[in-house]
Design a protein around this motif. Structure first.
Motif: not given
Length: 502
Positions: A130, A133-134, A137-138, A160, A164, A450, A481
């Motif tokens: 988490h 990806t935060d 993004g992808d 993403q 999630y 991002r 994102i």
């Protein structure tokens, strides 16, 4: 709450050994080499120790870098232009931690005596992903870090949204898995987070699931509401003795520096001050927050005047000369430091937001006040000072729904002090705290939405990273994102056109 004073007693194994598929005429003698670690000798408990230690320390040290400045917790006079294009290799390089977590999962998958350890690895893998990806993004997920036998050298990038959705599922299943089997092999001190305490791991899994569900509520309200309502009455981190944390080891002539408080070492070895960030001081000073003497050390004149980020050359001196600006400390500069992974205060603020949004029927003000109370208690603030703070007019949960939301997020921001990745994500999701930014120009005119993909990805996985970059709208600092969809962000600071702002 487990402190980190047991780590030296736990052996950390060599985690994964990669062997190229080359042939050799001396294979049998090589195979008998007594220095090699056999698969049957690898202990998944020891792998857990290494993964937890290294990744938790990595989140902490990141707060003393660019992510900490994006979050507004600190500022450095030597940072230069924060909004320029850079090679953001971390936390993308956390796939090494994911790989070792997957190795725990592989080694425990078919052993019913390791069901709890398997669940803990699933939870920690979700925690790692988490954050990753935060940041970008992808990212590669389904095909990533699968281990030697199933390795995919050029993994595809998952969206993403898909990541999630799966992380929420994993946390739900892993929490249910904990304690589902009897006769478990002991984990004990190998688990430096909770010493194998299944109840606390379940609380951590549920609390992390609540965090992730809240994170996506502007992007997928149905997904968020489903998980929030399922987990809101489950066991959560509700007291500071249940906090997920690891305490560094005290410094000594024989202690490995990597086990010692990063900020303590930095202060002793660096001549560059670690200034208080403008954003954190900006939300604490107006209410004379009693946590300030814990978080900050005053500058000249005894004030907590803080330093904004992205100052242009003409804005630096004499306005923010070294002796006029407050520094972070003393809690950060102590010989030992409790690195917080997840605390009770955050859980209460998550519950307050869910109630404010009418997702749950809980009392939003009660949850909000409990969050402040637990944060204050975590740092040893006297009860009389807590009461006086909570009774201030500017602290109470009043005003419009947006004003209440801002108070909840600002107080959560204070309570998650120096958890930079979390604060950076929440700033992008919510717009709070509002952050004053200097006039230095860069590749973007606001705090990046991002991090850009590392250069190395373009060298070794070009087709897939290019496809992902195209899908998200470009591999740029300003690209949003999936969950970053709240209208009107970023909010402008009310004194953005005033210099100096403090």
């Amino acid at each position: 709450m487990l402190l980190y004073n047991k780590l030296k007693n736990v052996a950390v194994a060599v985690l994964v050994i990669f062997l190229a598929g080359a042939c050799t005429g001396d294979f049998e003698s090589l195979n008998d080499n007594p220095s090699l670690v056999l698969e049957t000798e690898v202990q998944p408990q020891a792998i857990l120790t290494g993964v937890l230690k290294n990744s938790i320390f990595a989140t902490y040290s990141a707060a003393g870098g660019r992510i900490g400045e994006f979050a507004g917790y600190y500022a450095s006079q030597s940072s230069g232009n924060l909004f320029e294009t850079a090679d953001y290799g971390s936390p993308f390089n956390w796939y090494s931690y994911v790989l070792n977590t997957n190795e725990i999962l592989r080694l425990t998958a078919d052993d019913t005596r390791m069901t709890n350890l398997n669940a803990m690895a699933r939870i920690w893998k979700a925690y790692l992903y988490h954050i990753m990806t935060d940041a970008y993004g992808d990212i590669p997920y389904t095909e990533a870090a699968l281990g030697v036998a199933n390795a995919i050298n050029q993994p595809e990038y998952d969206t993403q949204q898909a990541i999630y959705t799966d992380l929420l599922k994993e946390l739900k299943e892993a929490a249910a898995q904990l304690g589902s089997q009897e006769d478990q092999l002991p984990i004990g001190n190998a688990d430096i987070l909770y010493q194998g305490n299944v109840d606390n791991w379940k609380r951590f899994a549920n609390s992390l699931r609540l965090r992730l569900a809240i994170r996506v509520r502007f992007a997928d309200a149905a997904l968020a509401a489903t998980h929030i309502n399922e987990v809101i009455n489950a066991s959560l981190i509700v007291d500071n003795n249940q906090n997920a944390s690891v305490t560094t080891l005290p410094p000594s002539d024989t202690e490995d520096v990597s086990n010692v408080n990063y900020m303590y070492n930095r202060v002793r070895t660096s001549t560059t001050p670690i200034f208080v960030g403008f954003a954190i001081a900006d939300v604490m000073i107006p209410n004379d927050d009693p946590r300030m003497p814990v978080y900050f050390m005053p500058g000249s004149g005894g004030t907590y005047r803080a330093r904004p980020i992205q100052l242009a050359e003409g804005q630096k001196a004499p306005w923010y000369a070294q002796d006029t600006v407050a520094s972070v400390g003393p809690v950060l500069f102590a010989e030992t430091y409790e690195i917080i992974v997840f605390n009770a205060a955050e859980v209460y603020f998550l519950r307050a937001e869910a109630a404010l949004a009418n997702i749950t029927g809980e009392d939003k003000e009660a949850m909000y006040l409990e969050g402040i109370q637990h944060s204050m208690e975590q740092y040893g603030i006297e009860e009389d000072d807590i009461t006086a703070f909570l009774n201030q007019e500017g602290v109470d949960l009043s005003g419009t729904e947006e004003e209440q939301f801002e108070k909840i997020i600002n107080q959560k921001y204070i309570a998650t002090f120096f958890q930079a990745y979390e604060a950076y994500a929440e700033y992008r999701r919510t717009g709070y705290p509002k952050i004053w930014i200097g006039n230095e120009t860069g590749a973007t005119d606001h705090i990046p939405r991002r991090l850009t993909y590392p250069t190395r990805e373009y060298l070794i996985n070009e087709e897939n990273v290019m496809e992902a970059a195209s899908r998200i709208g470009g591999d740029n600092l300003s690209t949003r994102i999936w969950w970053d969809v709240r209208p009107g962000l970023p909010f402008e600071h009310p004194r953005q056109n005033v210099f100096p702002p403090n």
